[in-house]
Scaffold this active site. Structure first.
Site, PDB file in Angstrom:
ATOM      1  N   ASP A  35       0.804  -1.217   0.000  1.00 45.76           N
ATOM      2  CA  ASP A  35       0.000   0.000   0.000  1.00 45.76           C
ATOM      3  C   ASP A  35       0.843   1.276   0.000  1.00 45.76           C
ATOM      4  O   ASP A  35       0.401   2.314   0.482  1.00 45.76           O
ATOM      5  CB  ASP A  35      -0.910   0.003   1.233  1.00 45.76           C
ATOM      6  CG  ASP A  35      -0.160  -0.385   2.497  1.00 45.76           C
ATOM      7  OD1 ASP A  35       1.047  -0.076   2.589  1.00 45.76           O
ATOM      8  OD2 ASP A  35      -0.766  -1.006   3.394  1.00 45.76           O
TER       9      ASP A  35
ATOM     10  N   GLU B  55      -0.674  -8.965  -1.492  1.00 45.05           N
ATOM     11  CA  GLU B  55      -1.232  -8.490  -0.216  1.00 45.05           C
ATOM     12  C   GLU B  55      -2.460  -7.618  -0.472  1.00 45.05           C
ATOM     13  O   GLU B  55      -2.641  -6.548   0.107  1.00 45.05           O
ATOM     14  CB  GLU B  55      -0.188  -7.714   0.598  1.00 45.05           C
ATOM     15  CG  GLU B  55      -0.492  -7.676   2.089  1.00 45.05           C
ATOM     16  CD  GLU B  55       0.560  -6.940   2.884  1.00 45.05           C
ATOM     17  OE1 GLU B  55       1.165  -7.559   3.774  1.00 45.05           O
ATOM     18  OE2 GLU B  55       0.789  -5.743   2.609  1.00 45.05           O
TER      19      GLU B  55
ATOM     20  N   GLU C  82      -1.981   4.864   3.326  1.00 43.06           N
ATOM     21  CA  GLU C  82      -1.969   3.452   2.944  1.00 43.06           C
ATOM     22  C   GLU C  82      -3.360   2.908   2.614  1.00 43.06           C
ATOM     23  O   GLU C  82      -3.530   2.177   1.639  1.00 43.06           O
ATOM     24  CB  GLU C  82      -1.333   2.607   4.057  1.00 43.06           C
ATOM     25  CG  GLU C  82       0.167   2.780   4.194  1.00 43.06           C
ATOM     26  CD  GLU C  82       0.560   3.935   5.105  1.00 43.06           C
ATOM     27  OE1 GLU C  82      -0.308   4.797   5.389  1.00 43.06           O
ATOM     28  OE2 GLU C  82       1.730   3.996   5.540  1.00 43.06           O
TER      29      GLU C  82
ATOM     30  N   HIS D 293       6.293   3.411  14.261  1.00 39.40           N
ATOM     31  CA  HIS D 293       6.686   4.293  13.156  1.00 39.40           C
ATOM     32  C   HIS D 293       5.512   4.879  12.387  1.00 39.40           C
ATOM     33  O   HIS D 293       5.703   5.684  11.480  1.00 39.40           O
ATOM     34  CB  HIS D 293       7.551   3.527  12.143  1.00 39.40           C
ATOM     35  CG  HIS D 293       6.771   2.564  11.306  1.00 39.40           C
ATOM     36  ND1 HIS D 293       6.412   1.324  11.764  1.00 39.40           N
ATOM     37  CD2 HIS D 293       6.268   2.680  10.055  1.00 39.40           C
ATOM     38  CE1 HIS D 293       5.733   0.701  10.819  1.00 39.40           C
ATOM     39  NE2 HIS D 293       5.631   1.498   9.777  1.00 39.40           N
TER      40      HIS D 293
ATOM     41  N   ARG E 185       2.739   6.916  10.622  1.00 36.09           N
ATOM     42  CA  ARG E 185       2.549   8.358  10.419  1.00 36.09           C
ATOM     43  C   ARG E 185       1.377   8.887  11.246  1.00 36.09           C
ATOM     44  O   ARG E 185       1.455   9.959  11.840  1.00 36.09           O
ATOM     45  CB  ARG E 185       2.317   8.617   8.921  1.00 36.09           C
ATOM     46  CG  ARG E 185       2.213  10.085   8.535  1.00 36.09           C
ATOM     47  CD  ARG E 185       1.823  10.204   7.069  1.00 36.09           C
ATOM     48  NE  ARG E 185       2.770   9.523   6.211  1.00 36.09           N
ATOM     49  CZ  ARG E 185       3.843  10.109   5.649  1.00 36.09           C
ATOM     50  NH1 ARG E 185       4.070  11.394   5.880  1.00 36.09           N
ATOM     51  NH2 ARG E 185       4.659   9.437   4.875  1.00 36.09           N
TER      52      ARG E 185
ATOM     53  N   HIS F  85      12.988   3.910  14.150  1.00 40.16           N
ATOM     54  CA  HIS F  85      12.824   4.208  12.720  1.00 40.16           C
ATOM     55  C   HIS F  85      13.643   5.450  12.378  1.00 40.16           C
ATOM     56  O   HIS F  85      13.714   6.394  13.170  1.00 40.16           O
ATOM     57  CB  HIS F  85      11.332   4.435  12.427  1.00 40.16           C
ATOM     58  CG  HIS F  85      10.968   4.363  10.982  1.00 40.16           C
ATOM     59  ND1 HIS F  85      11.120   5.421  10.126  1.00 40.16           N
ATOM     60  CD2 HIS F  85      10.471   3.340  10.240  1.00 40.16           C
ATOM     61  CE1 HIS F  85      10.703   5.063   8.913  1.00 40.16           C
ATOM     62  NE2 HIS F  85      10.305   3.794   8.967  1.00 40.16           N
TER      63      HIS F  85
END
Length: 944
Positions: A135, A157, A171, A257, A259, A290
């Protein structure tokens, strides 16, 4: 100047990529040396894409597939170093590296750069298939460019959804768009396939393969660790060796990590710090940070100086699997790590508000707790306790068994070899026709599954909870409200020939933690009436003002120290008890006489009740001191607001719950007895319909009518073996009842009760086990013998083919020419609404309509029918009522409309308007093959 700058910018675009041009061209020339083979372009951009595609790349580049197609691997460089590292761990490299990453890149600029360069590469390569994974922005842009070039897209996926476009962003938006046009969709789970199917994807384009990320993980997990001296593994090993209490030492792996979690990251880190501080000696936290500065800066600021928190750089994939294996708990807001951890039986605490991998949550391997400070701490502390008990969760292949890459490669081979066949149901015409058929032919008709579930929800029994569980659900009542008029209660005790227990009864009611406001004792036509009179007089004499009996009774029974609450002294209790005890003469009422009112008399008396609640007792059910309190609490819950009894049964069984079964759970039943605790207004419902026999069956009539006319259910109260004070009977209950109705069967009444039960079912009263009927069921309604046989001849064969049941109903069998003996064998069940026959009257049309509405609702629940068929041209008042009831319940109505047989045109037209489907014919002799097929198609549509 602005135009000039724009021209410079435009002309400079080709120069941006000259540095990579010769490298790209050279690799490309090598990769297309065999121009006859199909070219597959695999586009990657991020580290997760590299990890999850590496096993697939290896499979497609294997010796077996080398002669079948050419593989070109292209990296946009959305992640630069960590992508390259992850591929190297699997001994894979990229053929083309666009190296597009810049610091602090925003999505729109990245989108533009990827689009331009991917377009250039597709023009050069001219692939026959483009594969993207997941994604990312790289996946979305590459797939879009390919689709613009009419190149089929394969999505690895596919089908992951949170159903929230903002979480995760972007995503969720990316993968949803990709799946809207992908040609081959490789769904990791059945759940993901169902998502795609519901979104309108063609089923033949979807393949359940498992997740390639699991393939990648297994590739390392099953190998011998070649790097045992890695410093992270050494840290973990030293921690475990040096732990003072090895049974409590726990390694927690944390990854953060996302967003959408940036704004909560500080609180998440504070929670981790609290956990580390609380368990300083027993916990080691490994936190690979990250590289995104929005993450790294916050983590270092809060967690950098803690001894038992080891902040490390992103762990290379050749080591990561071993770190995961050595960890005891996984805390993450990531996606792929959920799959990997579950695959080796590690508990996962998911720090996200949404997830696109809910399978693990529903199957109990992942705990989704969100991103808030307190929730994170509680989840970890709970899991620390759980680990000590269960060690770890069992391994589950929820997300695949490690063969996804092999399955995908085989599907792609079949696609290029022509074995892949498109489904005609996915073609334009079929889809348009099916939509048109739904919109213009089957307006507003929900699927059989939805209609079936609606019927089940109307009939399925309430959960069987223990008393402790009941007391944990909300109730409008608590014991502090016992003196409020809202919860005032009248107790009615029906005596007949049982003597010697009146004093015991009175004391049992007075000692209640929630005592009744009034006590009524009745004994009509009792053969021992004179003895009962003497008992009553003796009781009254004990409770007059100044009686020593009250003093003694309060001290010995009501105010023993162990019965006094924390906020009540012994002297206060005594004063209150004495005052209450002396009020007995004013709250005790006695009804007696020569008229034999038997079982119904106490309920007829209850019609005069002045309190909101009433409890009617059989004389053998003497309540213990907390029973009325517990019953009042239960009836004031949303779930169990119904008639509460001491014993009861589903009428489909010859088994009683209650003192006989000693069930520790509250049980929903069709009929309750022994006691009837309810709102006094409900007693009126009992006499709404004709009483079949005054000798017995009062419990049937009460419970059946309460359900029919007010949707009130009936429950047998649980028996708490640890607390006798909550029982509605005494320990010597069976001794008192040895010649009574302890099991529900009074000598000489069983045949009468069976007759009553059968009559109630015939009339349409719903039984609680109805929801267990699983076969498709159709209700046929007719009012003449001829109409009945005509309708069944039209639907019988099709319902047999559907493995379905046909039930029959009419408004009044005695007033029609229907002969039950002839038609009973044709149907699964037969029902007679008996309109006007209950009280031997000719009802008005409005009254008949109301009665049909009630009866229809119960028949539909009792038969679990999800459609109705009628001969609409008959157009009787009762048919009009039935069709309107079906319309209100959103039950589909099939109307066979014979033009020459219309009885009442106005009613027929109204029935026609409310009908879901109408099949018209001129006479009953002209039902053509085409019309028969139309009816068959309707039944298939309604039940499949």
């Amino acid at each position: 100047m602005l135009l000039k700058n724009d021209n410079i910018n435009i002309s400079s675009w080709p120069n941006l990529f000259k540095l990579n041009y010769y490298k790209i061209k050279q690799v490309f020339d090598i990769s297309i040396s065999n121009k006859s083979l199909p070219k597959i372009l695999i586009v990657l951009g991020t580290r997760p894409e590299g990890i999850k595609c590496a096993p697939l790349i290896a499979e497609l580049k294997s010796d077996y597939y080398r002669s079948k197609f050419q593989i070109i691997v292209l990296s946009t460089g959305q992640h630069r170093e960590i992508l390259r590292q992850s591929l190297m761990a699997f001994k894979q490299t990229v053929d083309i590296d666009l190296d597009l990453m810049i610091n602090n890149q925003n999505l729109s600029d990245l989108f533009h750069r990827i689009f331009f360069q991917i377009n250039e590469q597709i023009n050069l390569i001219k692939p026959n298939l483009l594969i993207v994974q997941g994604d990312t922005t790289t996946a979305l842009v590459s797939a879009l460019v390919a689709s613009y070039h009419q190149i089929p897209v394969a999505h690895v996926e596919a089908g992951l959804r949170t159903f929230n476009l903002s979480n995760p962003f972007p995503e969720e938006l990316n993968r949803k768009i990709i799946d809207s046009f992908a040609k081959l969709m490789f769904a990791p789970t059945t759940f993901a396939k169902e998502v795609l199917t519901r979104e309108g994807a063609c089923e033949t384009d979807i393949f359940i393969t498992g997740n390639t990320g699991v393939d990648a993980f297994y590739q390392y997990y099953k190998q011998e660790n070649s790097n045992k001296n890695n410093f992270i593994l050494r840290i973990i090993d030293n921690f475990k060796k040096n732990s003072i209490d090895k049974t409590r030492s726990t390694v927690i792996l944390v990854t953060m990590h996302r967003r959408e979690n940036f704004q909560y990251l500080s609180d998440m880190c504070r929670a981790i710090k609290t956990i580390a501080d609380e368990h300083n000696e027993n916990i080691l936290i490994i936190l690979p940070v990250h590289p995104n500065p929005n993450v790294k800066n916050v983590v270092l600021k809060i967690l950098n100086n803690l001894n038992n928190v080891k902040i490390v750089d992103p762990i290379s994939y050749d080591i990561f699997g071993y770190v995961l294996l050595e960890s005891d708990i996984i805390m993450t807001d990531s996606g792929g790590i959920q799959e990997e951890a579950v695959s080796i039986g590690k508990p996962v605490i998911l720090m996200r508000m949404t997830t696109e991998r809910p399978e693990g949550i529903y199957l109990g391997t992942i705990k989704q707790i969100g991103i808030f400070y307190d929730d994170i701490i509680k989840a970890v502390n709970d899991e620390l306790i759980n680990i000590k008990i269960t060690n770890q969760t069992s391994k589950r292949n929820i997300f695949g068994d490690g063969t996804a890459s092999k399955q995908i490669a085989t599907i792609i081979e079949n696609y290029f070899s022509g074995k892949y066949k498109s489904n005609i149901q996915c073609m334009t015409k079929f889809r348009q026709d099916s939509i048109a058929q739904y919109v213009y032919s089957y307006t507003n008709i929900s699927s059989h599954t939805i209609r079936r579930n609606m019927m089940i929800n109307l009939t399925k029994v309430q959960s069987a909870l223990t008393l402790d569980e009941i007391l944990k659900i909300p109730s409008q009542y608590n014991i502090l409200k016992k003196n409020e008029n809202t919860f005032a209660l009248t107790a009615i005790i029906g005596l007949y020939r049982r003597e010697g227990i009146i004093r015991r009864w009175i004391e049992a009611l007075l000692i209640q933690t929630h005592p009744p406001k009034e006590i009524w004792i009745i004994y009509f036509a009792s053969p021992v009436a004179e003895k009962l009179d003497v008992e009553i007089k003796e009781m009254r004499s004990l409770f007059y003002n100044g009686s020593n009996y009250c003093n003694k009774w309060c001290i010995e029974n009501k105010c023993k120290m162990n019965n006094i609450s924390n906020d009540e002294t012994e002297s206060n209790c005594f004063d209150k008890c004495l005052k209450f005890c002396m009020t007995l003469p004013s709250i005790l009422f006695v009804g007696m006489g020569q008229m034999q009112l038997k079982y119904f008399g106490r309920f007829q008396l209850a019609l005069q009740c002045r309190t909101k609640y009433v409890i009617i007792f059989d004389d053998d059910c003497i309540p213990q001191k907390r029973y009325l309190e517990i019953a009042m609490y239960t009836i004031n819950t949303k779930e169990y607001r119904g008639i509460l009894g001491t014993k009861g049964t589903p009428t489909s069984e010859s088994y009683y719950y209650g003192p006989v079964s000693k069930s520790s759970q509250i049980i929903e039943v069709d009929v309750v007895g022994g006691t009837w605790f309810m709102e006094s207004e409900w007693v009126k419902l009992m006499f709404h319909d004709k009483i079949y026999s005054w000798n017995t069956g009062e419990d049937f009539h009460l419970c059946a009518n309460a359900r029919k006319y007010a949707n009130i259910r009936s429950f047998v109260m649980p028996i708490d073996k640890n607390d006798d004070t909550t029982h509605s009977f005494t320990k010597d209950y069976f001794g008192i009842s040895k010649r009574g109705d302890t099991t529900g069967f009074v000598h000489g009444t069983s045949s009468s009760r069976k007759f009553i039960r059968d009559q109630l079912w015939l009339r349409g009263d719903r039984l609680m086990n109805s929801y267990k009927i699983s076969k498709p069921s159709l209700l046929l309604f007719a009012e003449t013998q001829y109409d009945t046989m005509l309708l069944i001849s039209l639907v019988q064969q099709q319902m047999i083919q559907l493995d379905g049941l046909i039930h029959f109903a009419t408004s009044n069998m005695l007033k029609t020419d229907i002969q039950m003996i002839k038609i009973k064998k044709e149907f699964r069940s037969v029902h007679d609404f008996m309109i006007g026959r209950d009280f031997n009257i000719d009802p008005t049309p409005i009254t008949a309509t109301a009665e049909i509405h009630y009866g229809f609702d119960m028949v539909m629940q009792g038969t679990q029918s999800t459609a109705v068929i009628i001969l609409g041209s008959s157009s009787t008042i009762n048919m009009f009522a039935l069709v309107s009831a079906a319309f209100l319940r959103n039950i589909p109505i099939i109307n066979i409309y014979i033009q020459d047989n219309i009885v009442d045109l106005r009613r027929a037209e109204v029935i026609l308007t409310m009908s879901s489907f109408t099949i018209r014919t001129f006479t009953n002799q002209t039902f053509s093959n085409l019309q028969s097929q139309q009816l068959n198609n309707l039944l298939v549509h309604l039940y499949i």
